[in-house]
Design an enzyme around this catalytic site. Structure first.
Site, PDB file in Angstrom:
ATOM      1  N   TYR A  71       0.731  -1.382  -0.098  1.00  0.00           N
ATOM      2  CA  TYR A  71      -0.019   0.105   0.074  1.00  0.00           C
ATOM      3  C   TYR A  71       1.045   1.499   0.182  1.00  0.00           C
ATOM      4  CZ  TYR A  71      -3.348   3.467   1.645  1.00  0.00           C
ATOM      5  OH  TYR A  71      -4.068   4.458   1.674  1.00  0.00           O
ATOM      6  N   HIS A 109      -4.552   5.115  -2.214  1.00  0.00           N
ATOM      7  CA  HIS A 109      -5.844   6.158  -2.483  1.00  0.00           C
ATOM      8  C   HIS A 109      -5.334   7.414  -2.893  1.00  0.00           C
ATOM      9  CE1 HIS A 109      -7.118   3.107   0.778  1.00  0.00           C
ATOM     10  NE2 HIS A 109      -8.292   3.266   0.135  1.00  0.00           N
TER      11      HIS A 109
HETATM   12  N1  ACO Z   1       5.063  19.829 -15.078  1.00  0.00           N
HETATM   13  C1  ACO Z   1       4.823  18.967 -16.037  1.00  0.00           C
HETATM   14  N2  ACO Z   1       4.405  17.636 -16.019  1.00  0.00           N
HETATM   15  C2  ACO Z   1       4.593  17.236 -14.866  1.00  0.00           C
HETATM   16  C3  ACO Z   1       4.853  18.168 -13.432  1.00  0.00           C
HETATM   17  C4  ACO Z   1       5.131  19.328 -13.752  1.00  0.00           C
HETATM   18  N3  ACO Z   1       5.585  20.205 -12.807  1.00  0.00           N
HETATM   19  N4  ACO Z   1       5.137  17.314 -12.466  1.00  0.00           N
HETATM   20  C5  ACO Z   1       4.471  15.905 -12.995  1.00  0.00           C
HETATM   21  N5  ACO Z   1       4.429  15.948 -14.257  1.00  0.00           N
HETATM   22  C6  ACO Z   1       4.066  14.733 -15.161  1.00  0.00           C
HETATM   23  C7  ACO Z   1       4.472  14.768 -16.314  1.00  0.00           C
HETATM   24  O1  ACO Z   1       3.509  14.156 -17.292  1.00  0.00           O
HETATM   25  C8  ACO Z   1       5.613  13.589 -16.395  1.00  0.00           C
HETATM   26  O2  ACO Z   1       5.568  12.709 -17.505  1.00  0.00           O
HETATM   27  P1  ACO Z   1       7.009  12.849 -18.744  1.00  0.00           P
HETATM   28  O3  ACO Z   1       8.114  11.992 -17.656  1.00  0.00           O
HETATM   29  O4  ACO Z   1       6.329  12.073 -19.598  1.00  0.00           O
HETATM   30  O5  ACO Z   1       7.142  14.175 -18.500  1.00  0.00           O
HETATM   31  C9  ACO Z   1       5.187  12.685 -15.063  1.00  0.00           C
HETATM   32  O6  ACO Z   1       4.437  13.621 -14.284  1.00  0.00           O
HETATM   33  C10 ACO Z   1       6.328  12.299 -14.354  1.00  0.00           C
HETATM   34  O7  ACO Z   1       7.090  13.269 -13.636  1.00  0.00           O
HETATM   35  P2  ACO Z   1       8.116  13.118 -12.534  1.00  0.00           P
HETATM   36  O8  ACO Z   1       9.128  14.073 -12.885  1.00  0.00           O
HETATM   37  O9  ACO Z   1       8.724  11.782 -12.583  1.00  0.00           O
HETATM   38  O10 ACO Z   1       7.260  13.279 -11.372  1.00  0.00           O
HETATM   39  P3  ACO Z   1       7.450  14.281 -10.085  1.00  0.00           P
HETATM   40  O11 ACO Z   1       8.721  14.238  -9.594  1.00  0.00           O
HETATM   41  O12 ACO Z   1       6.780  15.509 -10.540  1.00  0.00           O
HETATM   42  O13 ACO Z   1       6.335  13.547  -9.272  1.00  0.00           O
HETATM   43  C11 ACO Z   1       4.238  13.459  -8.299  1.00  0.00           C
HETATM   44  C12 ACO Z   1       4.836  13.484  -9.499  1.00  0.00           C
HETATM   45  C13 ACO Z   1       4.660  12.678  -7.150  1.00  0.00           C
HETATM   46  C14 ACO Z   1       2.631  13.224  -8.579  1.00  0.00           C
HETATM   47  C15 ACO Z   1       4.184  15.152  -7.898  1.00  0.00           C
HETATM   48  O14 ACO Z   1       3.555  15.760  -8.679  1.00  0.00           O
HETATM   49  C16 ACO Z   1       3.775  15.317  -6.227  1.00  0.00           C
HETATM   50  O15 ACO Z   1       4.447  15.202  -5.240  1.00  0.00           O
HETATM   51  N6  ACO Z   1       2.536  16.013  -6.191  1.00  0.00           N
HETATM   52  C17 ACO Z   1       2.085  16.333  -5.034  1.00  0.00           C
HETATM   53  C18 ACO Z   1       1.785  15.259  -4.077  1.00  0.00           C
HETATM   54  C19 ACO Z   1       0.686  14.225  -4.575  1.00  0.00           C
HETATM   55  O16 ACO Z   1      -0.378  14.838  -4.903  1.00  0.00           O
HETATM   56  N7  ACO Z   1       1.161  12.883  -4.430  1.00  0.00           N
HETATM   57  C20 ACO Z   1       0.181  11.896  -4.843  1.00  0.00           C
HETATM   58  C21 ACO Z   1      -0.813  11.772  -3.896  1.00  0.00           C
HETATM   59  S1  ACO Z   1      -1.418  10.145  -3.868  1.00  0.00           S
HETATM   60  C22 ACO Z   1      -0.466   9.344  -2.512  1.00  0.00           C
HETATM   61  O17 ACO Z   1       0.577   9.907  -2.118  1.00  0.00           O
HETATM   62  C23 ACO Z   1      -0.860   7.936  -2.402  1.00  0.00           C
END
Ligand code: ACO
Length: 158
Positions: A71, A109
């Site tokens: 999980y 989730h």
């Molecule tokens: N700008 C553009 N695209 C983005 C961006 C950004 N700032 N951030 C993520 N993406 C997208 C892109 O589509 C990218 O795809 P690509 O590799 O084809 O360009 C894809 O995400 C992967 O990007 P990464 O750089 O590997 O991911 P990142 O380090 O940005 O982490 C995450 C993604 C974890 C969802 C981040 O946005 C985050 O921390 N969000 C806030 C917290 C959150 O919502 N977490 C998930 C909650 S659910 C849970 O925790 C169980």
């Protein structure tokens, strides 16, 4: 710039606590941190040039019948460091490590309005398997999706 992953230990637990305060509207309890610590390599902190900027925290659950599922409690990267591949590295680590440990299922989730995270997980083959209304108590919307991914189970030995 290098991205590196490190295990969670008592010594760096505060890093995960600080990250969670910055990243999530939910406050995590002692059980969350105990579960993360006891998950071993399933929980990782991500460092970008020696700064702790993200983490994936998992809990291992034993299903009826004895198999274990993972999980994902939280996955997050600090906003200035998103889009650099750090989330991908963290999730791929858990997917690869799970496959090596013969884990058959990973789930999590996510709040129903978190489009970016939902799109992110779908890229890795996660699917929405359930919607739970009023899952969260103090945030709006209170609903969540369950996202799940089944991993191929190795064929049984003949
Ligand atoms: N700008 C553009 N695209 C983005 C961006 C950004 N700032 N951030 C993520 N993406 C997208 C892109 O589509 C990218 O795809 P690509 O590799 O084809 O360009 C894809 O995400 C992967 O990007 P990464 O750089 O590997 O991911 P990142 O380090 O940005 O982490 C995450 C993604 C974890 C969802 C981040 O946005 C985050 O921390 N969000 C806030 C917290 C959150 O919502 N977490 C998930 C909650 S659910 C849970 O925790 C169980």
């Amino acid at each position: 710039m290098g991205i590196s992953l490190d295990c969670l230990r008592d010594k760096n637990l505060m890093q995960l606590k600080k990250l969670n305060i910055a990243l999530f509207p939910v406050r995590y309890n002692d059980k969350y941190y105990a579960d993360a610590l006891s998950s071993g390599d399933f929980t990782k902190l991500a460092y970008y040039s020696d700064i702790c900027v993200g983490a994936i925290a998992c809990r291992l659950e034993r299903k009826e019948g004895g198999s274990i599922r993972v999980y994902i409690m939280t996955l997050g990267v600090l906003a200035p460091y998103t889009g650099l591949g750090i989330g991908t590295k963290l999730l791929n680590h858990v997917l690869d490590f799970s496959a090596k440990q013969n884990i058959s299922e990973i789930y999590l989730h996510v709040q129903t309005n978190n489009d970016e995270a939902i799109a992110f997980y779908k890229k890795f083959g996660f699917e929405i398997t359930e919607t739970i209304e009023n899952y969260y108590t103090n945030i709006s919307p209170p609903d969540c999706y369950v996202l799940s991914k089944l991993l191929p189970v190795p064929a049984a030995k003949k």
